[in-house]
Structure formats: C-alpha cells, structure tokens
Scaffold this active site. Structure first.
Site, PDB file in Angstrom:
ATOM      1  N   LEU A  33       0.809  -1.222   0.000  1.00  0.00           N
ATOM      2  CA  LEU A  33       0.000   0.000   0.000  1.00  0.00           C
ATOM      3  C   LEU A  33       0.842   1.272   0.000  1.00  0.00           C
ATOM      4  O   LEU A  33       1.900   1.338   0.619  1.00  0.00           O
ATOM      5  CB  LEU A  33      -0.920   0.008   1.232  1.00  0.00           C
ATOM      6  N   ASP A  35       0.268   5.898  -0.625  1.00  0.00           N
ATOM      7  CA  ASP A  35      -0.702   6.959  -0.320  1.00  0.00           C
ATOM      8  C   ASP A  35      -1.913   6.942  -1.247  1.00  0.00           C
ATOM      9  O   ASP A  35      -2.981   7.434  -0.882  1.00  0.00           O
ATOM     10  CB  ASP A  35      -0.023   8.331  -0.392  1.00  0.00           C
ATOM     11  N   HIS A  37      -3.540   4.233  -2.263  1.00  0.00           N
ATOM     12  CA  HIS A  37      -4.509   3.330  -1.619  1.00  0.00           C
ATOM     13  C   HIS A  37      -5.121   3.994  -0.383  1.00  0.00           C
ATOM     14  O   HIS A  37      -6.327   3.902  -0.138  1.00  0.00           O
ATOM     15  CB  HIS A  37      -3.819   2.047  -1.150  1.00  0.00           C
ATOM     16  N   GLN A  61      -4.961 -12.721 -12.314  1.00  0.00           N
ATOM     17  CA  GLN A  61      -4.858 -11.534 -13.171  1.00  0.00           C
ATOM     18  C   GLN A  61      -3.427 -11.303 -13.664  1.00  0.00           C
ATOM     19  O   GLN A  61      -3.158 -10.309 -14.326  1.00  0.00           O
ATOM     20  CB  GLN A  61      -5.410 -10.294 -12.477  1.00  0.00           C
ATOM     21  N   LYS A 149      -5.832   5.728 -11.608  1.00  0.00           N
ATOM     22  CA  LYS A 149      -4.590   5.421 -12.322  1.00  0.00           C
ATOM     23  C   LYS A 149      -4.802   4.192 -13.217  1.00  0.00           C
ATOM     24  O   LYS A 149      -4.304   4.128 -14.318  1.00  0.00           O
ATOM     25  CB  LYS A 149      -3.428   5.165 -11.362  1.00  0.00           C
ATOM     26  N   SER A 185       2.361   4.054  -7.432  1.00  0.00           N
ATOM     27  CA  SER A 185       2.084   2.687  -7.866  1.00  0.00           C
ATOM     28  C   SER A 185       2.913   1.741  -7.021  1.00  0.00           C
ATOM     29  O   SER A 185       4.064   2.063  -6.675  1.00  0.00           O
ATOM     30  CB  SER A 185       2.463   2.524  -9.343  1.00  0.00           C
ATOM     31  N   ARG A 187       4.309  -0.716  -8.026  1.00  0.00           N
ATOM     32  CA  ARG A 187       5.450  -1.170  -8.839  1.00  0.00           C
ATOM     33  C   ARG A 187       6.570  -0.129  -8.902  1.00  0.00           C
ATOM     34  O   ARG A 187       7.657  -0.461  -9.370  1.00  0.00           O
ATOM     35  CB  ARG A 187       4.968  -1.532 -10.252  1.00  0.00           C
TER      36      ARG A 187
HETATM   37  O1  PAF Z   1      -6.025  -2.717  -8.667  1.00  0.00           O
HETATM   38  C1  PAF Z   1      -5.715  -3.720  -8.010  1.00  0.00           C
HETATM   39  O2  PAF Z   1      -4.951  -3.663  -7.046  1.00  0.00           O
HETATM   40  C2  PAF Z   1      -6.296  -5.067  -8.397  1.00  0.00           C
HETATM   41  O3  PAF Z   1      -6.418  -5.185  -9.771  1.00  0.00           O
HETATM   42  C3  PAF Z   1      -7.630  -5.380  -7.691  1.00  0.00           C
HETATM   43  C4  PAF Z   1      -8.724  -4.432  -8.115  1.00  0.00           C
HETATM   44  C5  PAF Z   1      -7.444  -5.311  -6.188  1.00  0.00           C
HETATM   45  C6  PAF Z   1      -8.093  -6.785  -8.049  1.00  0.00           C
HETATM   46  O4  PAF Z   1      -7.157  -7.752  -7.660  1.00  0.00           O
END
Ligand code: PAF
Length: 282
Positions: A33, A35, A37, A61, A149, A185, A187
């Site tokens: 996490l 800022d 989030h 995903q 984003k 992000s 990442r």
């Molecule tokens: O944006 C994300 O972090 C992910 O794609 C989510 C929405 C939590 C789904 O895993």
C-alpha cells in the site's frame, strides 16, 4: 481494526453492520500500500460509517511472464498504514479461500476490456473481473473505491457492475502523484534511481498533451506523436501505447470534439508503468 481471513467471518461482521443501517465502503487492493490506496480508504471513511480494505495478490490476473511471484508482499506495514487512516476491517484471504479446489468459474470481461491492457495482457481483465465480483459477493458493501490510475480497470469494473446488475456503486478516485508528478504505484518500488527519473516521462508526456490542447492543437495524431516523442526522449525502454481514447468505451479517438482521455503504458527497465489523464478541451 479487525483483520480477518475467513470469508464467513467477514461476511457475518459486515452483514450485521449493514442490517444495523451502516454504510460500508470497500477498497480492494493487492497490498504493497501507498498513499494512493490510503486516499481511497480515507474517501471510504469520509462517505461511509465502515471502511473495509482487502489485501490479496490475485494470481488469476497475472500472465505467465508477469510479476506475480515477485509482487511485493508487505502485510505488516500495510496493516500499520491501514490502522493509521482508521480502516475498520481488513480482509486478508488465503488463495484457498478465494480459489478453492475445483474453482472453475470466471467472469467474461465486458467489451471495454478488449483493447490496450486487455490486448497486451491477455487474461488480465478476466482475472480482475472474477476476483472483484467474488469480493463484491463476499463483502456486502454499498460502495467500492478504485483509483483512476488504472483507468481501464475502473471502466471494466463499472461495465461489469452495470451488465451483471451488481448492487454496488463504483467510485473512481483521483490518481495520487508524487510531488514531481509520478503516479503512485506499488510497482514504483522496482525502479532504480535512474529509472525513477526516466519514469517521469509518463507525466511529462501527459502534460505535453494537455499543454498542446491548451495552445489550440486539436489534431489527435499530432498530440499522440508528441507524447511518443516525449517518452522516447525520457527515455523509456519501450512504449506499449500512448493514445487518446474515449473515456467510456476506450475506443481510439480521431478528434477532440467530446471528452477524451490520454492513456500511456511503457516499460522502464523491467518495470511496466501505466498512467492517464482526462484531457481538458475548452
Ligand atoms: O487494482 C488492483 O490492485 C487489483 O487489480 C484489484 C482491483 C485489487 C483486483 O485484484
């Protein structure tokens, strides 16, 4: 703040609160996490009596050559940060909770998932729609908060909610940026110091698009070329796309006669970064 991993326990807690008239705001995350989030949790707290955050790195995903294994997992510091903004519940399910043995049902993503991220990351949005619908079913919230984003992700989830009549309001919230413009992000932590500087190319390209429009430029292809030039100069290592699209359908725009959004995806080193900006056309 209660931290729960069993779907039955979190459902019971939220169902009880909801029956007692509480409005519940849900913030789905994959942890690590920042800022951005936390601003979603703050927004949930502003609008709802109860804020619940989920932390789950969703394997479905990620593509086979993506960063699932090395995706940052920082639960202890995530929990500290969530407590500091007054989050009420954190749902941290295990993989078996989310994908029990025999799990074989997936959500077919809507049309808006077809291009851009959907094309470059086959299967990505199928994983997102599936996990998000599962979270919506497990956590009876009235509102779900997502950061802009991931612009296409919000469009995909909103379309899924509309198409499948899911009784939840999807709230998209503004992108939170570092002081120099880099979109926050999870990442970004992969970037070396020099890559971090080159990553600013995304923000500069988006700013270039807006300033050309402010100066009267209305040719989409000229603006897209200029965005590409800025990215090449940064330099980023590869450009997946730098395009101007319709904010709802995400189809490529050929003019600026109605609202448009500039979207970018690039690689800096081995890190893939995306960003976007709603264009202001007078
Ligand atoms: O944006 C994300 O972090 C992910 O794609 C989510 C929405 C939590 C789904 O895993």
């Amino acid at each position: 703040m209660k931290v729960l991993s069993s779907p039955e326990d979190i459902y019971a807690q939220l169902d009880f609160a909801r029956r007692h008239g509480k409005r519940i705001g849900l913030v789905p995350t994959m942890g690590a996490l920042h800022d951005g989030h936390l601003s979603l949790v703050r927004e949930a707290k502003r609008e709802c009596e109860i804020a619940v955050t989920t932390v789950f790195v969703n394997p479905s995903q990620f593509g086979p050559n993506e960063d699932f294994a090395k995706y940052p997992r920082t639960l202890d510091s995530d929990l500290e940060k969530l407590a500091s903004v007054g989050c009420d519940f954190v749902f941290v399910p295990s993989k078996d909770h989310m994908y029990p043995l025999g799990h074989s049902t997936f959500v077919e993503p809507p049309a808006v998932a077809a291009n851009w991220e959907g094309k470059i990351r086959p299967g990505h949005f199928r994983g997102v729609t599936t996990i998000v619908l599962k979270l919506f079913n497990m956590l009876p919230a009235q509102v779900a908060y997502f950061g802009r984003k991931d612009y296409q992700q919000v469009a995909v989830i909103s379309a899924m909610v509309r198409d499948l009549n899911v009784p939840i309001l999807v709230q998209s919230c503004e992108t939170i940026r570092e002081p120099d413009g880099l979109a926050m992000s999870s990442r970004n932590r992969y970037l070396s110091a020099t890559e971090r500087v080159r990553a600013l190319g995304l923000w500069h390209a988006l700013s270039q698009a807006q300033s050309m429009i402010d100066d009267g430029q209305r040719s989409v292809s000229r603006i897209e070329s200029a965005m590409n030039e800025v990215l090449e100069k940064a330099p980023v290592d590869s450009i997946d796309y730098a395009a101007i699209v319709d904010p709802d359908t995400m189809e490529q725009r050929s003019d600026l006669d109605s609202p448009a959004v500039a979207i970018i995806a690039v690689r800096v080193g081995t890190t893939r970064l995306i960003d976007n900006s709603l264009l202001q056309v007078q």
